[in-house]
Design a protein around this motif. Structure first.
Motif, short mmCIF file in Angstrom:
data_model
loop_
_atom_site.label_atom_id
_atom_site.label_comp_id
_atom_site.label_asym_id
_atom_site.label_seq_id
_atom_site.Cartn_x
_atom_site.Cartn_y
_atom_site.Cartn_z
N TYR A 129 1.94 15.17 12.23
CA TYR A 129 3.09 15.20 11.33
C TYR A 129 2.67 14.75 9.94
O TYR A 129 1.69 14.01 9.78
N PRO A 142 11.60 12.22 4.81
CA PRO A 142 11.55 13.46 5.60
C PRO A 142 10.13 13.73 6.09
O PRO A 142 9.15 13.23 5.51
N TYR A 143 10.02 14.51 7.13
CA TYR A 143 8.69 14.86 7.64
C TYR A 143 8.73 16.22 8.31
O TYR A 143 9.80 16.75 8.65
N LEU A 144 7.56 16.80 8.48
CA LEU A 144 7.42 18.06 9.20
C LEU A 144 6.07 18.07 9.91
O LEU A 144 5.17 17.29 9.58
N GLY A 146 4.02 19.55 13.88
CA GLY A 146 4.10 20.25 15.16
C GLY A 146 3.01 19.80 16.11
O GLY A 146 2.29 18.83 15.84
N PHE A 181 7.25 23.33 16.57
CA PHE A 181 7.30 23.01 15.15
C PHE A 181 8.54 22.15 14.93
O PHE A 181 9.60 22.44 15.49
N ALA A 182 8.41 21.09 14.14
CA ALA A 182 9.51 20.13 13.99
C ALA A 182 9.72 19.75 12.53
O ALA A 182 8.77 19.71 11.74
N VAL A 183 10.98 19.48 12.20
CA VAL A 183 11.33 18.85 10.92
C VAL A 183 12.24 17.68 11.24
O VAL A 183 13.05 17.74 12.18
N GLU A 198 15.40 14.53 14.63
CA GLU A 198 14.43 15.63 14.55
C GLU A 198 14.97 16.88 15.20
O GLU A 198 15.64 16.83 16.24
N ARG A 200 13.59 20.67 16.69
CA ARG A 200 12.35 21.32 17.11
C ARG A 200 12.60 22.77 17.55
O ARG A 200 13.63 23.09 18.13
#
Length: 236
Positions: A129, A142-144, A146, A181-183, A198, A200
């Motif tokens: 991440y 914030p983050y993104l 996977g 994939f995640a935000v 989160e 996904r």
């Protein structure tokens, strides 16, 4: 002396030619020890998996998936570096369990009735991440990112009650690769504890299901869908 002057000219020429690129490369990364180090996390939430679609000898059949749940935990490490001035990478190993009910459709059972089923699984993932540091925001980050790993699926479908005493007519105990994939958004409660939420998108490779009705056959489909999670993260 001429040779020394020649060497000095050559060094000066190289510095002029590659100096800006070296400076730019050094600017890509900078040391940032704030919050760096190991952490553990737990999370849980709702799982919205797509319906399973299979091709049988008598036509298409489906496993209609209800809204399920998932929960898990992770052990990770926040790296003491900042990329491009705003991205802080972290890596983790995650274990995730999911569960949802199934309603098989497209099957013509003698006497009618509604079939039932369930699926669950465990995934093991290696995640990366990037926390996005925003100037003036000390609490919200914030983050993104996977991850990739392997999933172990357990899936069963049963005939309607009263037909063969609800005998099992389909099952799967397959394993395959899975990725997501995640935000998300993190809220820093204090220097050690974070709350985060989160979303996904999850997708696996094909996983086999063995059927005994209407005739014996094996068909493949993948797990795919989204999940919405909330969790806690403790830093050491």
């Amino acid at each position: 002396m001429p040779h020394r002057k020649l060497r000095l000219v050559a060094v000066s020429t190289l510095a002029l030619a590659f100096g800006p690129q070296i400076a730019a490369a050094e600017g890509l990364f900078e040391r940032d020890d704030a919050s760096a180090g190991p952490y553990v996390a737990i999370f849980g939430g709702a799982a919205f998996l797509d319906d399973g679609e299979f091709s049988s000898t008598s036509g298409p059949v489906n496993f209609d998936a209800s809204t399920g749940y998932n929960f898990g935990g992770a052990v990770g490490y926040q790296w003491p570096v900042r990329v491009l001035g705003v991205l802080r990478p972290r890596s983790e190993f995650e274990v995730n369990y999911f569960d949802s009910n199934l309603t098989p459709s497209g099957f013509n059972f003698a006497g009618g009735g509604v079939a039932s089923g369930a699926q669950s699984g465990v995934s093991l993932l290696l995640n990366t991440y990037y926390d996005i540091k925003i100037a003036g925001s000390d609490r919200f980050t914030p983050y993104l990112g996977g991850g990739l790993g392997v999933v172990f699926l357990d899936q069963d479908a049963f005939q309607p009650a009263g037909i063969g005493a609800g005998a099992k007519f389909a099952s799967s105990n397959d394993a395959g690769y899975i990725g997501h994939f995640a935000v998300g958004l993190t809220y820093a409660v204090n220097d050690r504890l974070d709350l985060y939420s989160e979303g996904r998108y999850v997708r696996s490779g094909n996983l086999d299901t063995d059927f005994t009705f209407p005739t014996a056959f094996t068909a493949a489909d993948r797990l795919e869908g989204v999940s919405a999670n909330a969790g806690l993260r403790w830093r050491f």
